[in-house]
Write an enzyme that holds these catalytic residues in place. Structure first.
Site, short mmCIF file in Angstrom:
data_model
loop_
_atom_site.label_atom_id
_atom_site.label_comp_id
_atom_site.label_asym_id
_atom_site.label_seq_id
_atom_site.Cartn_x
_atom_site.Cartn_y
_atom_site.Cartn_z
N CYS A 261 0.83 -1.21 0.00
CA CYS A 261 0.00 0.00 0.00
C CYS A 261 0.87 1.26 0.00
CB CYS A 261 -0.87 0.02 1.24
SG CYS A 261 -1.89 -1.44 1.40
N TRP B 31 -3.06 -2.68 -1.44
CA TRP B 31 -2.65 -4.06 -1.74
C TRP B 31 -3.38 -4.90 -0.69
CZ3 TRP B 31 0.07 -8.23 0.42
CH2 TRP B 31 0.61 -9.15 -0.49
N ASN C 69 -1.74 2.64 6.06
CA ASN C 69 -0.84 1.54 5.69
C ASN C 69 -0.49 0.77 6.96
OD1 ASN C 69 -0.67 2.34 3.08
ND2 ASN C 69 1.52 2.87 3.12
N GLU D 82 17.45 -17.64 -6.66
CA GLU D 82 17.13 -16.29 -7.13
C GLU D 82 16.67 -16.32 -8.59
OE1 GLU D 82 16.45 -13.66 -5.81
OE2 GLU D 82 16.70 -12.09 -7.30
N LYS E 168 13.04 -14.98 -9.80
CA LYS E 168 12.92 -13.94 -10.83
C LYS E 168 12.01 -14.45 -11.94
CE LYS E 168 14.37 -11.51 -9.50
NZ LYS E 168 14.38 -10.68 -8.45
N GLU F 229 8.32 -14.78 -10.85
CA GLU F 229 7.75 -13.46 -10.54
C GLU F 229 7.24 -12.75 -11.78
OE1 GLU F 229 9.77 -10.81 -7.19
OE2 GLU F 229 11.26 -11.63 -8.54
N HIS G 172 16.18 -36.37 -5.15
CA HIS G 172 15.46 -36.77 -3.93
C HIS G 172 13.96 -36.45 -4.02
CE1 HIS G 172 19.01 -38.08 -1.86
NE2 HIS G 172 19.62 -36.93 -2.14
N LYS H 189 6.52 -4.12 -3.92
CA LYS H 189 7.96 -3.85 -3.86
C LYS H 189 8.46 -3.95 -2.42
CE LYS H 189 11.87 -2.52 -5.64
NZ LYS H 189 12.63 -3.58 -6.33
C1 F6R Z 1 12.01 -10.24 -5.43
C2 F6R Z 1 12.14 -9.29 -4.33
C3 F6R Z 1 11.65 -9.75 -3.00
C4 F6R Z 1 12.35 -8.98 -1.88
C5 F6R Z 1 11.69 -9.31 -0.53
C6 F6R Z 1 12.40 -8.62 0.60
O1 F6R Z 1 12.40 -9.71 -6.66
O2 F6R Z 1 12.58 -8.18 -4.49
O3 F6R Z 1 11.77 -11.12 -2.83
O4 F6R Z 1 13.71 -9.32 -1.85
O5 F6R Z 1 10.35 -8.94 -0.55
O6 F6R Z 1 12.43 -7.25 0.39
P1 F6R Z 1 13.58 -6.36 1.00
O7 F6R Z 1 14.84 -6.77 0.35
O8 F6R Z 1 13.18 -4.95 0.68
O9 F6R Z 1 13.58 -6.64 2.46
#
Ligand code: F6R
Length: 569
Positions: A2, A72, A98, A444, A448, A451, A467, A564
């Site tokens: 949010c 959100w 928020n 990772e 990615k 996502e 396994h 984000k």
């Molecule tokens: C994926 C991504 C998330 C963040 C996670 C933690 O692309 O960015 O998995 O890494 O939500 O966020 P931060 O790093 O801001 O604590």
């Protein structure tokens, strides 16, 4: 997640509010709304979907004072009713919120006893009703009393029907920044929405009053800690922020290296905590940390650490990784680590973030603003900042300083992943495998990929494939094999053979010819320092995900359901 933006100005503020909402879009949201003083008093306009839908509904409206929100959903489905702002039962106030109100059920019961029923499924609505019930005529003292009754996290912006042209605000464990710009006072949950403004960070539990000419906090004119915010981010000619941010990695890595202090290495045992990509960065660095300290190191998910047995620290350092510095799970893990006696070190990209203020010591990544929801330069700079906490011998330092040039080369080489898109487009599931540091990178890469493409993907330690997960491999299943450590070539070749025997299509991301030739397709990388390689090997995986997602016409910068900065546990 949010977002909040509020503006009170001498001239029309509505278009600036809408621009602010657009600047917050990158955080992820599903609906948006605005409350403002119109010709006949307070008005609310809401819309499900994009800010552009709200903008259309606003039509020719104007105002000099309003608050708005991108939601959100956490409590209640995505619909106009649950969208902010919320209005109190008698119309005394409208507010946006928020965070999460933890004693929501108890407060709702209290409101019911007073004859007030809620009409939405949100926890935020109760704050508006509580305000009207407790109202003593002064919004500052009333909001202060409301805040005292709330448990959990909140950033609240409120308009009082009787105080035209003023905005009232309070926060606890949720960010809210106040800004001043050209005869206007502004507030936002994220500095990105306040470009070119003088910023003021609101302390926890203090109530701010904003009007066009100024700001005060609990009656005191607010003019300390002024920091100039940056100008609004732009795509610089790239189609998306994500692509721009992938290409910015060499410079971001170089800036982060330049910021590493000469002294202050961690020598003892370390516990690395983070969520999502930040956790992966920690995991990918475990071999490096163990090599530098000669001691055991561990990476844990912040959300799991807070639920684990509260064993006291034994001289260990907890390193909290968070790009935003506002992730609720990581902030809780920090508080828990302190309670258990760990020394805490934060690695964040935001110097003014809650995490930066909570830890004993800080290191900063110098990624610059990252707007795409899926992190790229945030991840690679975390690897570098983490390395900077441990690496001390000359050879490793030289390797560290070689990363910007390597990143430059590999960003260019990664453009070749565009030719591999066809392997992935109709896959049911995509696998990313690796060992040691490459395991963190595989996790990772898989994150990615899912996502932004919405194709299911799994990151696995190569040795684990047999396994269980191998049951998913069928003819044509794409398996991305990461190998940047010469000691792991033999074991990697065995994994490749196992996958190929079941019809899987293997794609190598490697600096070793043996691995490249064993796989069906390969992206050949230059020689890399194995323990620091995660800062480089992840780049082709980012680019591959990007090309597949664009081929599938996904909204790369704002993937569905994602936020984000995840400010709820
Ligand atoms: C994926 C991504 C998330 C963040 C996670 C933690 O692309 O960015 O998995 O890494 O939500 O966020 P931060 O790093 O801001 O604590």
């Amino acid at each position: 997640m949010c977002g909040i933006i509020g503006i009170t100005a001498k001239t029309d503020a509505l278009s600036a509010i809408v621009s602010g909402l657009k600047a917050l879009e990158y955080r992820g949201y599903d609906s948006a709304g605005v409350a403002f003083f119109g010709k006949n008093g307070l008005r609310i306009v809401k819309a499900v979907g994009r800010v552009s839908a709200l903008e259309e509904k606003l039509g020719e409206e104007t105002t000099t004072c309003g608050i708005s929100h991108t939601r959100w959903a956490t409590h209640g489905e995505v619909c106009e009713k649950n969208c902010h702002p919320h209005v109190s039962f008698g119309g005394a106030c409208m507010l946006v919120h928020n965070g999460v109100i933890e004693n929501y059920a108890e407060l709702k019961k209290y409101l019911l006893e007073k004859g007030v029923t809620c009409s939405t499924d949100t926890d935020s609505e109760i704050i508006a009703h509580l305000y009207e019930l407790l109202c003593d005529g002064d919004p500052v003292t009333t909001l202060g009393r409301v805040a005292n009754a709330l448990e959990g996290s909140y950033a609240i912006a409120l308009l009082s029907a009787l105080h035209k042209g003023e905005i009232f605000a309070v926060r606890r464990s949720s960010p809210l920044v106040i800004g001043r710009r050209d005869n206007a006072s502004l507030l936002a949950s994220d500095v990105t929405a306040l470009p070119n403004a003088e910023l003021y960070y609101l302390e926890e539990g203090r109530v701010a009053r904003l009007w066009a000419e100024g700001v005060d906090v609990m009656g005191k004119r607010f003019h300390s800690n002024a920091i100039q915010s940056l100008s609004a981010p732009d795509k610089n000619g790239y189609d998306t922020f994500m692509l721009k941010e992938i290409y910015e990695q060499p410079q971001a890595i170089a800036r982060t290296i330049a910021d590493i202090p000469k002294k202050g290495r961690i020598k003892g045992e370390a516990l690395l905590l983070g969520c999502g990509s930040s956790y992966h960065a920690g995991l990918a660095c475990i071999p490096l940390v163990e090599k530098c300290t000669g001691r055991h190191a561990e990476a844990l998910l912040a959300s799991e650490f807070i639920c684990s047995h509260a064993l006291p620290a034994n001289g260990q350092t907890a390193i909290l990784l968070s790009q935003s510095g506002e992730t609720a799970d990581t902030l809780s893990a920090c508080a828990e680590a302190k309670k258990r006696g760990y020394k805490t070190v934060g690695i964040t990209n935001v110097e003014t973030s809650s995490l930066a203020r909570a830890v004993d010591e800080n290191r900063f990544t110098k990624a610059g603003a990252e707007i795409a929801v899926a992190t790229t330069k945030g991840f690679t700079t975390q690897i570098v900042a983490l390395a900077g906490l441990f690496v001390k011998d000359e050879e490793s330092l030289r390797a560290l300083h070689s990363l910007p040039t390597l990143a430059e080369k590999v960003v260019r080489l990664s453009e070749k992943t565009a030719e591999l898109v066809h392997i992935f487009l109709s896959a049911k599931c995509v696998f990313f495998i690796g060992r040691k540091s490459d395991y963190g990178v595989a996790l990772e890469g898989a994150l990615k990929f899912k996502e932004i493409t919405y194709i299911p993907s799994i990151g696995l330690a190569s040795g684990e494939l047999k396994h269980g997960s191998i049951s998913l491999i069928e003819k044509g299943s794409p398996v991305v094999v990461v190998c940047a450590d010469g000691k792991l070539i033999a074991k990697t070749l065995l994994s490749v053979a196992t996958v190929k025997a079941r019809g899987g299509v293997t794609v190598a991301v490697t600096c070793f010819e043996e691995v490249a030739t064993a796989c069906d397709y390969a992206l050949r990388l230059p020689a890399l320092p194995a323990d620091l390689s995660p800062a480089i090997t992840v780049i082709p995986l980012q680019m591959l995900s990007y090309y597949v997602a664009t081929a599938l016409r996904r909204d790369v910068d704002k993937p569905r359901n994602l936020a984000k900065s995840v400010t709820v546990e």
